[in-house]
Design a protein around this motif. Structure first.
Motif, mmCIF file in Angstrom:
data_model
loop_
_atom_site.group_PDB
_atom_site.id
_atom_site.type_symbol
_atom_site.label_atom_id
_atom_site.label_comp_id
_atom_site.label_asym_id
_atom_site.label_seq_id
_atom_site.Cartn_x
_atom_site.Cartn_y
_atom_site.Cartn_z
ATOM 1 N N PHE A 6 0.831 -1.196 0.000
ATOM 2 C CA PHE A 6 0.000 0.000 0.000
ATOM 3 C C PHE A 6 0.868 1.250 0.000
ATOM 4 O O PHE A 6 1.855 1.321 0.733
ATOM 5 C CB PHE A 6 -0.914 0.033 1.232
ATOM 6 C CG PHE A 6 -1.929 -1.061 1.255
ATOM 7 C CD1 PHE A 6 -3.029 -1.015 0.409
ATOM 8 C CD2 PHE A 6 -1.796 -2.139 2.112
ATOM 9 C CE1 PHE A 6 -3.983 -2.023 0.427
ATOM 10 C CE2 PHE A 6 -2.739 -3.147 2.139
ATOM 11 C CZ PHE A 6 -3.826 -3.091 1.291
ATOM 12 N N PRO A 7 0.467 2.267 -0.771
ATOM 13 C CA PRO A 7 1.202 3.533 -0.720
ATOM 14 C C PRO A 7 0.970 4.237 0.620
ATOM 15 O O PRO A 7 -0.073 4.062 1.262
ATOM 16 C CB PRO A 7 0.622 4.344 -1.886
ATOM 17 C CG PRO A 7 -0.692 3.723 -2.192
ATOM 18 C CD PRO A 7 -0.620 2.290 -1.740
ATOM 19 N N ASP A 8 1.952 5.029 1.019
ATOM 20 C CA ASP A 8 1.882 5.710 2.313
ATOM 21 C C ASP A 8 0.658 6.614 2.440
ATOM 22 O O ASP A 8 0.071 6.702 3.516
ATOM 23 C CB ASP A 8 3.149 6.539 2.546
ATOM 24 C CG ASP A 8 4.383 5.667 2.753
ATOM 25 O OD1 ASP A 8 4.235 4.479 3.113
ATOM 26 O OD2 ASP A 8 5.496 6.181 2.562
ATOM 27 N N ASP A 9 0.268 7.285 1.355
ATOM 28 C CA ASP A 9 -0.876 8.191 1.451
ATOM 29 C C ASP A 9 -2.178 7.444 1.713
ATOM 30 O O ASP A 9 -3.054 7.929 2.429
ATOM 31 C CB ASP A 9 -0.994 9.095 0.220
ATOM 32 C CG ASP A 9 -1.157 8.338 -1.089
ATOM 33 O OD1 ASP A 9 -0.718 7.175 -1.191
ATOM 34 O OD2 ASP A 9 -1.722 8.921 -2.030
ATOM 35 N N LEU A 10 -2.298 6.237 1.171
ATOM 36 C CA LEU A 10 -3.499 5.429 1.412
ATOM 37 C C LEU A 10 -3.531 4.941 2.858
ATOM 38 O O LEU A 10 -4.583 4.975 3.511
ATOM 39 C CB LEU A 10 -3.551 4.249 0.430
ATOM 40 C CG LEU A 10 -4.807 3.398 0.450
ATOM 41 C CD1 LEU A 10 -6.060 4.234 0.235
ATOM 42 C CD2 LEU A 10 -4.711 2.308 -0.610
ATOM 43 N N ILE A 11 -2.390 4.543 3.373
ATOM 44 C CA ILE A 11 -2.307 4.123 4.778
ATOM 45 C C ILE A 11 -2.637 5.299 5.692
ATOM 46 O O ILE A 11 -3.373 5.150 6.672
ATOM 47 C CB ILE A 11 -0.918 3.537 5.094
ATOM 48 C CG1 ILE A 11 -0.735 2.205 4.345
ATOM 49 C CG2 ILE A 11 -0.727 3.351 6.599
ATOM 50 C CD1 ILE A 11 0.661 1.625 4.424
ATOM 51 N N ALA A 12 -2.141 6.481 5.362
ATOM 52 C CA ALA A 12 -2.417 7.670 6.177
ATOM 53 C C ALA A 12 -3.910 7.992 6.189
ATOM 54 O O ALA A 12 -4.466 8.347 7.242
ATOM 55 C CB ALA A 12 -1.614 8.856 5.667
ATOM 56 N N LEU A 13 -4.571 7.879 5.034
ATOM 57 C CA LEU A 13 -6.015 8.116 4.978
ATOM 58 C C LEU A 13 -6.768 7.142 5.865
ATOM 59 O O LEU A 13 -7.667 7.533 6.613
ATOM 60 C CB LEU A 13 -6.519 7.970 3.543
ATOM 61 C CG LEU A 13 -6.530 9.192 2.666
ATOM 62 C CD1 LEU A 13 -6.951 8.817 1.242
ATOM 63 C CD2 LEU A 13 -7.449 10.260 3.211
ATOM 64 N N GLU A 14 -6.417 5.869 5.784
ATOM 65 C CA GLU A 14 -7.096 4.855 6.599
ATOM 66 C C GLU A 14 -6.818 5.084 8.083
ATOM 67 O O GLU A 14 -7.707 4.909 8.916
ATOM 68 C CB GLU A 14 -6.676 3.448 6.178
ATOM 69 C CG GLU A 14 -7.303 2.333 6.988
ATOM 70 C CD GLU A 14 -8.827 2.277 6.920
ATOM 71 O OE1 GLU A 14 -9.439 1.777 7.889
ATOM 72 O OE2 GLU A 14 -9.428 2.697 5.905
ATOM 73 N N ARG A 15 -5.597 5.493 8.409
ATOM 74 C CA ARG A 15 -5.285 5.792 9.821
ATOM 75 C C ARG A 15 -6.141 6.943 10.335
ATOM 76 O O ARG A 15 -6.608 6.921 11.468
ATOM 77 C CB ARG A 15 -3.803 6.122 9.984
ATOM 78 C CG ARG A 15 -2.931 4.907 10.029
ATOM 79 C CD ARG A 15 -1.513 5.221 10.468
ATOM 80 N NE ARG A 15 -0.746 3.990 10.477
ATOM 81 C CZ ARG A 15 0.425 3.823 9.885
ATOM 82 N NH1 ARG A 15 0.994 4.829 9.257
ATOM 83 N NH2 ARG A 15 1.034 2.661 9.929
ATOM 84 N N SER A 16 -6.332 7.952 9.499
ATOM 85 C CA SER A 16 -7.186 9.085 9.888
ATOM 86 C C SER A 16 -8.612 8.614 10.145
ATOM 87 O O SER A 16 -9.240 9.000 11.147
ATOM 88 C CB SER A 16 -7.196 10.149 8.796
ATOM 89 O OG SER A 16 -5.934 10.731 8.669
ATOM 90 N N ALA A 17 -9.118 7.790 9.246
ATOM 91 C CA ALA A 17 -10.475 7.267 9.412
ATOM 92 C C ALA A 17 -10.568 6.404 10.668
ATOM 93 O O ALA A 17 -11.543 6.516 11.436
ATOM 94 C CB ALA A 17 -10.890 6.467 8.181
ATOM 95 N N TRP A 18 -9.593 5.563 10.903
ATOM 96 C CA TRP A 18 -9.609 4.680 12.065
ATOM 97 C C TRP A 18 -9.579 5.505 13.361
ATOM 98 O O TRP A 18 -10.298 5.214 14.316
ATOM 99 C CB TRP A 18 -8.457 3.702 12.006
ATOM 100 C CG TRP A 18 -8.373 2.720 13.126
ATOM 101 C CD1 TRP A 18 -7.275 2.446 13.888
ATOM 102 C CD2 TRP A 18 -9.400 1.845 13.626
ATOM 103 N NE1 TRP A 18 -7.564 1.492 14.826
ATOM 104 C CE2 TRP A 18 -8.858 1.094 14.684
ATOM 105 C CE3 TRP A 18 -10.725 1.641 13.275
ATOM 106 C CZ2 TRP A 18 -9.591 0.151 15.398
ATOM 107 C CZ3 TRP A 18 -11.461 0.694 13.991
ATOM 108 C CH2 TRP A 18 -10.891 -0.037 15.035
ATOM 109 N N GLU A 20 -10.719 8.571 13.693
ATOM 110 C CA GLU A 20 -12.048 9.181 13.820
ATOM 111 C C GLU A 20 -13.079 8.163 14.311
ATOM 112 O O GLU A 20 -13.937 8.493 15.137
ATOM 113 C CB GLU A 20 -12.490 9.791 12.491
ATOM 114 C CG GLU A 20 -11.728 11.055 12.130
ATOM 115 C CD GLU A 20 -12.218 11.714 10.858
ATOM 116 O OE1 GLU A 20 -13.347 11.423 10.400
ATOM 117 O OE2 GLU A 20 -11.469 12.537 10.309
ATOM 118 N N ILE A 21 -12.996 6.940 13.819
ATOM 119 C CA ILE A 21 -13.927 5.890 14.265
ATOM 120 C C ILE A 21 -13.754 5.639 15.760
ATOM 121 O O ILE A 21 -14.740 5.582 16.508
ATOM 122 C CB ILE A 21 -13.708 4.585 13.463
ATOM 123 C CG1 ILE A 21 -14.186 4.769 12.024
ATOM 124 C CG2 ILE A 21 -14.397 3.398 14.138
ATOM 125 C CD1 ILE A 21 -13.739 3.661 11.079
#
Length: 70
Positions: A6-18, A20-21
């Motif tokens: 996975f690219p770093d930007d995609l991991i960062a987006l998912e981390r942000s969502a996680w 927030e969840i």
């Protein structure tokens, strides 16, 4: 399901969502951003979107400990 690079930007987006969840404040814009990025990555990689999404969640939510250097 094979390991996906996975690219770093995609991991960062998912981390942000996680984050927030976990804090009970997931926003629609964050969820849509992750969904769009996952879909785009899956399309570019020619991988099933569900495999990408589940793999990404596993990487972010259940990280594997790094092997100790011997």
């Amino acid at each position: 399901m094979a390991d996906i690079d996975f690219p770093d930007d995609l991991i960062a987006l998912e981390r942000s969502a996680w984050t927030e969840i976990q804090e009970g404040r997931l926003t629609v814009p964050t969820a849509l951003a992750v969904h769009s990025a996952v879909t785009a990555f899956a399309t570019e990689s020619k991988l099933p979107r569900m495999d990408v999404e589940l793999g990404l969640k596993r990487v972010v939510r259940h990280p594997q400990p790094e092997a100790d250097a011997a």
